[in-house]
Design an enzyme around this catalytic site. Sequence first.
Site, PDB file in Angstrom:
ATOM      1  N   HIS A 203     -31.334 -20.715   2.224  1.00  0.00           N
ATOM      2  CA  HIS A 203     -30.435 -20.007   1.304  1.00  0.00           C
ATOM      3  C   HIS A 203     -31.134 -18.838   0.615  1.00  0.00           C
ATOM      4  O   HIS A 203     -30.874 -18.545  -0.552  1.00  0.00           O
ATOM      5  CB  HIS A 203     -29.866 -20.965   0.250  1.00  0.00           C
ATOM      6  CG  HIS A 203     -29.020 -22.065   0.833  1.00  0.00           C
ATOM      7  ND1 HIS A 203     -27.654 -21.973   0.955  1.00  0.00           N
ATOM      8  CD2 HIS A 203     -29.350 -23.271   1.330  1.00  0.00           C
ATOM      9  CE1 HIS A 203     -27.181 -23.090   1.505  1.00  0.00           C
ATOM     10  NE2 HIS A 203     -28.200 -23.895   1.745  1.00  0.00           N
TER      11      HIS A 203
ATOM     12  N   ASN B 193     -21.615 -26.266  -0.217  1.00  0.00           N
ATOM     13  CA  ASN B 193     -21.512 -25.330   0.904  1.00  0.00           C
ATOM     14  C   ASN B 193     -20.047 -24.999   1.171  1.00  0.00           C
ATOM     15  O   ASN B 193     -19.150 -25.603   0.567  1.00  0.00           O
ATOM     16  CB  ASN B 193     -22.108 -25.953   2.176  1.00  0.00           C
ATOM     17  CG  ASN B 193     -23.629 -25.872   2.225  1.00  0.00           C
ATOM     18  OD1 ASN B 193     -24.251 -25.097   1.497  1.00  0.00           O
ATOM     19  ND2 ASN B 193     -24.226 -26.672   3.084  1.00  0.00           N
TER      20      ASN B 193
HETATM   21 FE1  HDE Z   1     -30.168 -27.577  -0.053  1.00  0.00          FE
HETATM   22  N1  HDE Z   1     -31.939 -26.775  -0.649  1.00  0.00           N
HETATM   23  N2  HDE Z   1     -31.122 -29.157   0.735  1.00  0.00           N
HETATM   24  N3  HDE Z   1     -28.405 -28.315   0.701  1.00  0.00           N
HETATM   25  N4  HDE Z   1     -29.169 -26.001  -0.777  1.00  0.00           N
HETATM   26  C1  HDE Z   1     -32.098 -25.624  -1.293  1.00  0.00           C
HETATM   27  O1  HDE Z   1     -33.440 -25.307  -3.178  1.00  0.00           O
HETATM   28  C2  HDE Z   1     -32.412 -29.479   0.507  1.00  0.00           C
HETATM   29  C3  HDE Z   1     -28.238 -29.498   1.342  1.00  0.00           C
HETATM   30  C4  HDE Z   1     -27.822 -25.834  -0.827  1.00  0.00           C
HETATM   31  O2  HDE Z   1     -28.093 -20.531  -4.363  1.00  0.00           O
HETATM   32  C5  HDE Z   1     -33.507 -25.412  -1.784  1.00  0.00           C
HETATM   33  O3  HDE Z   1     -33.592 -23.745  -4.788  1.00  0.00           O
HETATM   34  C6  HDE Z   1     -32.720 -30.758   1.086  1.00  0.00           C
HETATM   35  C7  HDE Z   1     -26.855 -29.859   1.404  1.00  0.00           C
HETATM   36  C8  HDE Z   1     -27.512 -24.575  -1.452  1.00  0.00           C
HETATM   37  O4  HDE Z   1     -30.092 -21.080  -5.027  1.00  0.00           O
HETATM   38  C9  HDE Z   1     -34.219 -26.696  -1.354  1.00  0.00           C
HETATM   39  C10 HDE Z   1     -31.564 -31.175   1.690  1.00  0.00           C
HETATM   40  C11 HDE Z   1     -26.196 -28.847   0.777  1.00  0.00           C
HETATM   41  C12 HDE Z   1     -28.736 -24.020  -1.793  1.00  0.00           C
HETATM   42  C13 HDE Z   1     -33.113 -27.457  -0.664  1.00  0.00           C
HETATM   43  C14 HDE Z   1     -30.571 -30.183   1.444  1.00  0.00           C
HETATM   44  C15 HDE Z   1     -27.174 -27.892   0.349  1.00  0.00           C
HETATM   45  C16 HDE Z   1     -29.752 -24.935  -1.364  1.00  0.00           C
HETATM   46  C17 HDE Z   1     -34.155 -24.144  -1.355  1.00  0.00           C
HETATM   47  C18 HDE Z   1     -31.356 -32.447   2.481  1.00  0.00           C
HETATM   48  C19 HDE Z   1     -24.699 -28.700   0.576  1.00  0.00           C
HETATM   49  C20 HDE Z   1     -28.982 -22.684  -2.437  1.00  0.00           C
HETATM   50  C21 HDE Z   1     -34.289 -23.296  -2.598  1.00  0.00           C
HETATM   51  C22 HDE Z   1     -31.351 -33.625   1.699  1.00  0.00           C
HETATM   52  C23 HDE Z   1     -24.112 -29.763  -0.213  1.00  0.00           C
HETATM   53  C24 HDE Z   1     -28.822 -22.720  -3.918  1.00  0.00           C
HETATM   54  C25 HDE Z   1     -33.743 -24.091  -3.654  1.00  0.00           C
HETATM   55  C26 HDE Z   1     -29.024 -21.348  -4.482  1.00  0.00           C
HETATM   56  C27 HDE Z   1     -31.124 -24.734  -1.569  1.00  0.00           C
HETATM   57  C28 HDE Z   1     -33.314 -28.671  -0.162  1.00  0.00           C
HETATM   58  C29 HDE Z   1     -29.269 -30.297   1.953  1.00  0.00           C
HETATM   59  C30 HDE Z   1     -26.796 -26.704  -0.330  1.00  0.00           C
HETATM   60  C31 HDE Z   1     -35.449 -26.513  -0.478  1.00  0.00           C
HETATM   61  C32 HDE Z   1     -34.052 -31.452   1.046  1.00  0.00           C
HETATM   62  C33 HDE Z   1     -26.263 -31.141   2.025  1.00  0.00           C
HETATM   63  C34 HDE Z   1     -26.134 -23.994  -1.681  1.00  0.00           C
HETATM   64  O5  HDE Z   1     -34.686 -27.391  -2.472  1.00  0.00           O
END
Ligand code: HDE
Length: 703
Positions: A85, A158
């Site tokens: 993202h 999402n």
């Molecule tokens: Fe994320 N995800 N994600 N994700 N995600 C990040 O956090 C992570 C997941 C989502 O505009 C990171 O600040 C893991 C699902 C959005 O700043 C990080 C898992 C969904 C955004 C991270 C998921 C998301 C992130 C990277 C599996 C939808 C951007 C930078 C368990 C429900 C937010 C940060 C923004 C961002 C980890 C799965 C949505 C690395 C470990 C499911 C919208 O922390």
Amino acid sequence: MAKNSTPKSGANSGIATQAGNGGETHQQAGAGDTAVLTTNQGMPISDNQNQLKSGARGPVLLEDFVLREKIFHFDHERIPERIVHARGSAAHGYFEAYEDLSEITRADLFSEKGKRTPVFTRFSTVAGGAGSVDTPRDVRGFAVKFYTQEGNWDLVGNNIPVFFIQDAIKFPDLIHAVKMEADRGYPQAASAHDTFWDFVGLMPETTHMIMWAMSDRTIPRTLRHIQGFGIHTFRLVNAEGKSTFVKFHWKPKQGLGSTLWDEAVKIAGADPDFQRRDLFEAIASGDFPEWELGIQAFDEEFADSLPYDVLDSTKIIPEELLPVRPIGRMVLDRNPDNFFAETEQVAYCPSNIVPGVDFSNDPLLQGRLFSYLDTQLKRLGSTNFHQIPVNAPKCPFGNFQRDGHMQMQVPQGRANYEPNSLAQAGEEGGPRESPSAGFTSFAGRAEQEEQGGKLRIRPESFADHYSQARMFFRSLDPAEQSHLASAVVFELSKVSLEHVRTRVLANLVNVDPELAARVADGLAMPLPKASATAAPVQDFDVSPALRIVRGPLELDTLEGKKFGILIADGSDAAEVKAVVAAVSKGGGTPFIVAPKVGGAKLSDGKVMAADGQLAGSPSVLFDAVAVLLSEDGCNTLLKEGAAVQFVMDAFGHLKAIGHSEAAQPLLDKAGVEADEGVVDAAKFADAAVKRYWDREPKVRILA
Ligand code: HDE
């Protein structure tokens, strides 16, 4: 060597005031042009144009602390971009509750009808780096920070209601597989490559999400035209401690909209910032995008009655089975003042919840509760990232956490521990816990603890990876089904490992044999036997609510859309004005395109300025186009490839084309065939409200 002039006062110093707790996060500019440019120590600068040198043409002196401070700061301007993202666009706004929801939650933002809570919302693509384009085929992030009166609640979702994997331990594998391949550093922002599809083929749990990812959902028209989903099952908890399971949904008031693949690819070239620009310009012009927040609320009994597990993030609950109840709306009405300070530094954490909201045991959500906090430390460099204005709560907050890198607060007194009895000595004793008002975790059911023991296990109830993928595919409009099949063909055609393609095909047979056959045909490959399944594939009822094309959220409207009006010297002034007026009346934005940006001289002898030059304003940037040319103008443009392409693409992208009679030769040259979307200029506004899906078989061979 000529000596540069030396202005005596600095322009626009942009001095910032630090917002306090609960204060406005707006960064105040200083006194504008009249303020003196200073160093970070506040020392007035006399010359911002020249280094301090030994003699007019001599070497620079180490003593030049003004230069060194400026370059030092510049050298450290970048911070690590988000691992996923990374590319995002955001806006401020508010959430307004439709009703008092205290029956199911004690969350303060839902406590009364009409209550407004400030929000900061960031949309993003997932796979590409911060500098990648806006329109790859990719999932869009939809992250909302609610600044409630009892703390910040981050709903980090999402634009697709399911996810690729069921367990957080697979996330690094998924992301490694989709990002640029490790040895070659490409492809950027694209899933069409070996490693991604290798992972997909080996992990059948990705199949449902793959159907969504290959559908038109991942090539949205603009960020204003996407849906949002919290994905996981959450809990809302009322004052009595009663819990209700919920799924969160954001529905765009603008309607749902997508692009065609060819269009998305061309937009990437014409305007890599297409979606960022669209969001910024819409808000700047007062056309505030709006989403309705809804919940699917249910209890344990309902959850137990479903043929899939509500803790499994690869599953949805169809709206036909459990309607979405609207509970409020979000309006985005203010652009960030500064991209870095706000959009880049905003730190969402799904673990940020408030009293009245709680987690479920979804193993994907549980992993996220750890990951985001951890990631913020790496990105923002300090445990005090919560003090950055965009991250700080807007309600009072305080505790005994102290110090750390970049501490911005100046705590008073000696009370940095608890319990303390300093108040008895007349000193400030600091805040105390509140058993009644404070957050308490939902206790959960006894059975959940009984399932105990430490297990690395995927529950049986997570075993069915295909039934909902099948339901999704069969729910789509035939046009979308063709797009989906063609998208899979496109992506697999970029996969060089034949065994990977075959494995994916074998999985697709489980989804829908006809889909698999179409894809195999598109690849000119034999159709393999179905792969083994861990659970029988079921035929669920289709869910028409999942469609974009001819679905409930596809709106036939001019509102919030942009229309390209191509003019040239000699265009009929009355006709041009009438089209502009009709588009504007319907709430659309007319955009005048001319061979030269200075404009064209219309039939009335007056010059009409253009909003964009033809070469830089291809029709992919618009929702429909009008081609308003005189005979001479048309003759000239017949020799201009950009004009022919303008019309050809509009037709190929199923858009309405309104035209003057004299423009017909250009339409003919562009291969435009008559249909209900090709109309006289006078009827343009009526025709331009929609796309002409039925035209597609005439212009494209799809799988
Ligand atoms: Fe994320 N995800 N994600 N994700 N995600 C990040 O956090 C992570 C997941 C989502 O505009 C990171 O600040 C893991 C699902 C959005 O700043 C990080 C898992 C969904 C955004 C991270 C998921 C998301 C992130 C990277 C599996 C939808 C951007 C930078 C368990 C429900 C937010 C940060 C923004 C961002 C980890 C799965 C949505 C690395 C470990 C499911 C919208 O922390």
